[in-house]
Design a protein around this motif. Structure first.
Motif, PDB file in Angstrom:
ATOM      1  N   CYS A   7       0.841  -1.204   0.000  1.00  0.00           N
ATOM      2  CA  CYS A   7       0.000   0.000   0.000  1.00  0.00           C
ATOM      3  C   CYS A   7       0.875   1.254   0.000  1.00  0.00           C
ATOM      4  CB  CYS A   7      -0.913  -0.013   1.213  1.00  0.00           C
ATOM      5  SG  CYS A   7      -2.054   1.361   1.307  1.00  0.00           S
ATOM      6  N   LEU A   8       1.941   1.235   0.800  1.00  0.00           N
ATOM      7  CA  LEU A   8       2.848   2.372   0.873  1.00  0.00           C
ATOM      8  C   LEU A   8       3.486   2.652  -0.488  1.00  0.00           C
ATOM      9  CD1 LEU A   8       4.178   4.502   2.699  1.00  0.00           C
ATOM     10  CD2 LEU A   8       5.947   2.798   3.237  1.00  0.00           C
ATOM     11  N   ILE A   9       3.897   1.599  -1.165  1.00  0.00           N
ATOM     12  CA  ILE A   9       4.508   1.753  -2.491  1.00  0.00           C
ATOM     13  C   ILE A   9       3.529   2.406  -3.464  1.00  0.00           C
ATOM     14  CG2 ILE A   9       5.357   0.466  -4.506  1.00  0.00           C
ATOM     15  CD1 ILE A   9       6.558  -1.565  -2.420  1.00  0.00           C
ATOM     16  N   ILE A  10       2.310   1.923  -3.468  1.00  0.00           N
ATOM     17  CA  ILE A  10       1.291   2.462  -4.382  1.00  0.00           C
ATOM     18  C   ILE A  10       0.994   3.922  -4.052  1.00  0.00           C
ATOM     19  CG2 ILE A  10      -1.145   2.302  -5.050  1.00  0.00           C
ATOM     20  CD1 ILE A  10      -0.824  -0.798  -4.633  1.00  0.00           C
ATOM     21  N   GLN A  17      -0.088  11.979  -0.263  1.00  0.00           N
ATOM     22  CA  GLN A  17       0.620  12.293   0.977  1.00  0.00           C
ATOM     23  C   GLN A  17      -0.137  11.839   2.227  1.00  0.00           C
ATOM     24  OE1 GLN A  17       3.902  13.648   1.185  1.00  0.00           O
ATOM     25  NE2 GLN A  17       3.661  12.870  -0.879  1.00  0.00           N
ATOM     26  N   ARG A  18      -1.437  12.115   2.270  1.00  0.00           N
ATOM     27  CA  ARG A  18      -2.235  11.661   3.417  1.00  0.00           C
ATOM     28  C   ARG A  18      -2.204  10.149   3.524  1.00  0.00           C
ATOM     29  NH1 ARG A  18      -7.988  14.732   4.293  1.00  0.00           N
ATOM     30  NH2 ARG A  18      -7.145  16.782   4.674  1.00  0.00           N
ATOM     31  N   GLY A  19      -2.337   9.497   2.397  1.00  0.00           N
ATOM     32  CA  GLY A  19      -2.323   8.035   2.377  1.00  0.00           C
ATOM     33  C   GLY A  19      -0.980   7.466   2.815  1.00  0.00           C
ATOM     34  N   ILE A  20       0.097   8.121   2.393  1.00  0.00           N
ATOM     35  CA  ILE A  20       1.436   7.684   2.809  1.00  0.00           C
ATOM     36  C   ILE A  20       1.551   7.795   4.329  1.00  0.00           C
ATOM     37  CG2 ILE A  20       3.900   8.264   2.762  1.00  0.00           C
ATOM     38  CD1 ILE A  20       3.391   9.239  -0.183  1.00  0.00           C
ATOM     39  N   ASN A  51       2.385  14.920   7.818  1.00  0.00           N
ATOM     40  CA  ASN A  51       1.103  15.488   8.232  1.00  0.00           C
ATOM     41  C   ASN A  51       1.175  16.959   8.623  1.00  0.00           C
ATOM     42  OD1 ASN A  51      -0.878  13.354   8.022  1.00  0.00           O
ATOM     43  ND2 ASN A  51       0.324  12.283   9.560  1.00  0.00           N
ATOM     44  N   GLN A  52       2.226  17.360   9.313  1.00  0.00           N
ATOM     45  CA  GLN A  52       2.295  18.755   9.773  1.00  0.00           C
ATOM     46  C   GLN A  52       2.304  19.757   8.615  1.00  0.00           C
ATOM     47  OE1 GLN A  52       5.586  18.389  12.598  1.00  0.00           O
ATOM     48  NE2 GLN A  52       4.167  18.724  14.279  1.00  0.00           N
ATOM     49  N   PRO A  53       3.168  19.589   7.621  1.00  0.00           N
ATOM     50  CA  PRO A  53       3.182  20.588   6.533  1.00  0.00           C
ATOM     51  C   PRO A  53       1.900  20.631   5.704  1.00  0.00           C
ATOM     52  CG  PRO A  53       5.191  19.259   6.477  1.00  0.00           C
ATOM     53  CD  PRO A  53       4.280  18.641   7.483  1.00  0.00           C
ATOM     54  N   ILE A  54       1.213  19.503   5.578  1.00  0.00           N
ATOM     55  CA  ILE A  54      -0.018  19.519   4.769  1.00  0.00           C
ATOM     56  C   ILE A  54      -1.238  19.891   5.610  1.00  0.00           C
ATOM     57  CG2 ILE A  54       0.900  17.906   3.055  1.00  0.00           C
ATOM     58  CD1 ILE A  54      -0.904  15.718   4.272  1.00  0.00           C
ATOM     59  N   GLY A  55      -1.036  20.062   6.926  1.00  0.00           N
ATOM     60  CA  GLY A  55      -2.122  20.505   7.797  1.00  0.00           C
ATOM     61  C   GLY A  55      -3.182  19.457   8.068  1.00  0.00           C
ATOM     62  N   PHE A  56      -2.817  18.185   7.966  1.00  0.00           N
ATOM     63  CA  PHE A  56      -3.783  17.118   8.234  1.00  0.00           C
ATOM     64  C   PHE A  56      -3.742  16.800   9.727  1.00  0.00           C
ATOM     65  CE2 PHE A  56      -5.028  12.459   7.864  1.00  0.00           C
ATOM     66  CZ  PHE A  56      -6.384  12.747   7.807  1.00  0.00           C
ATOM     67  N   GLN A  57      -4.634  17.450  10.467  1.00  0.00           N
ATOM     68  CA  GLN A  57      -4.600  17.383  11.919  1.00  0.00           C
ATOM     69  C   GLN A  57      -4.827  15.975  12.469  1.00  0.00           C
ATOM     70  OE1 GLN A  57      -7.338  20.470  13.237  1.00  0.00           O
ATOM     71  NE2 GLN A  57      -5.545  21.668  13.844  1.00  0.00           N
ATOM     72  N   TYR A  58      -5.751  15.246  11.900  1.00  0.00           N
ATOM     73  CA  TYR A  58      -6.017  13.905  12.436  1.00  0.00           C
ATOM     74  C   TYR A  58      -4.781  13.017  12.280  1.00  0.00           C
ATOM     75  CZ  TYR A  58      -8.357   9.617  13.687  1.00  0.00           C
ATOM     76  OH  TYR A  58      -8.704   8.441  14.314  1.00  0.00           O
ATOM     77  N   GLY A  59      -4.108  13.114  11.169  1.00  0.00           N
ATOM     78  CA  GLY A  59      -2.887  12.341  10.965  1.00  0.00           C
ATOM     79  C   GLY A  59      -1.782  12.785  11.900  1.00  0.00           C
TER      80      GLY A  59
END
Length: 183
Positions: A7-10, A17-20, A51-59
């Motif tokens: 999954c990580l490779i894909i 980015q969120r998925g990674i 997560n921090q640079p993209i602002g995805f708080q839950y991640g």
């Protein structure tokens, strides 16, 4: 583990980015189950860095709490630091199970800091709360042995009972204020 690696490779191939970051968190959870805390820490750090640079708080929250769990399981300092960073995020997202997860690991650190009765009260709050989920249950499983070692059974039972009457919002406000953050 192999499926997460695939999954990580894909996700890297498609630039998700969120998925990674999410997959890195899942791989870190597997590493914790395997007691590979160095790998878990590395994976959570990688997730946090995404997560921090993209602002995805839950991640970001999940990576912080994962780092806190690793620190707690290793018996090293830092769990409280990670939980302190995660609590305002969880509170801001209004995600009650995540708030409870923070509180339980904070309680674990309070036990280690000589505040066992306070810790037991916080655990009592989390134990009875209808929003507790599997993460909270896992945290309770991690923390309860420390409480049982720190308090006589009757004192532990009394403090857990007192915790049942605590109001979550009031506790969060007190913790945030204690650590110099806004509620």
């Amino acid at each position: 583990n192999d499926l997460y690696q695939q999954c990580l490779i894909i996700r890297k191939q498609v630039g998700d980015q969120r998925g990674i970051a999410h997959t890195l968190n899942n791989l870190a959870r597997v590493a914790i189950q395997q007691e590979d805390y160095v790998r878990a820490t590395d994976l959570y750090q990688q997730s946090l860095a995404i997560n921090q640079p993209i602002g995805f708080q839950y991640g970001e929250y999940n990576a912080l709490m994962g780092l806190g769990r690793v620190a707690f399981k290793q018996g090293v300092g830092g769990a409280l630091t990670w939980s302190r960073k995660a609590l305002p995020i969880a509170h801001g997202m209004q995600r009650i199970p995540e708030v409870l997860w923070c509180i339980v690991y904070m309680a674990g650190m309070f036990v280690q800091g000589g505040q066992a009765e306070r810790a037991a009260q916080l655990v009592g709050l989390a134990q009875q709360h209808p929003a507790k989920n599997s993460d909270v249950h896992d945290a309770l499983t991690d923390v309860m042995p420390h409480l049982e070692a720190a308090l006589p059974p009757e004192d532990l039972a009394a403090a857990l009972e007192q915790g049942k009457s605590l109001e979550l919002d009031a506790v969060v406000g007190e913790l945030l204020a204690e650590f110099g953050q806004e509620a």
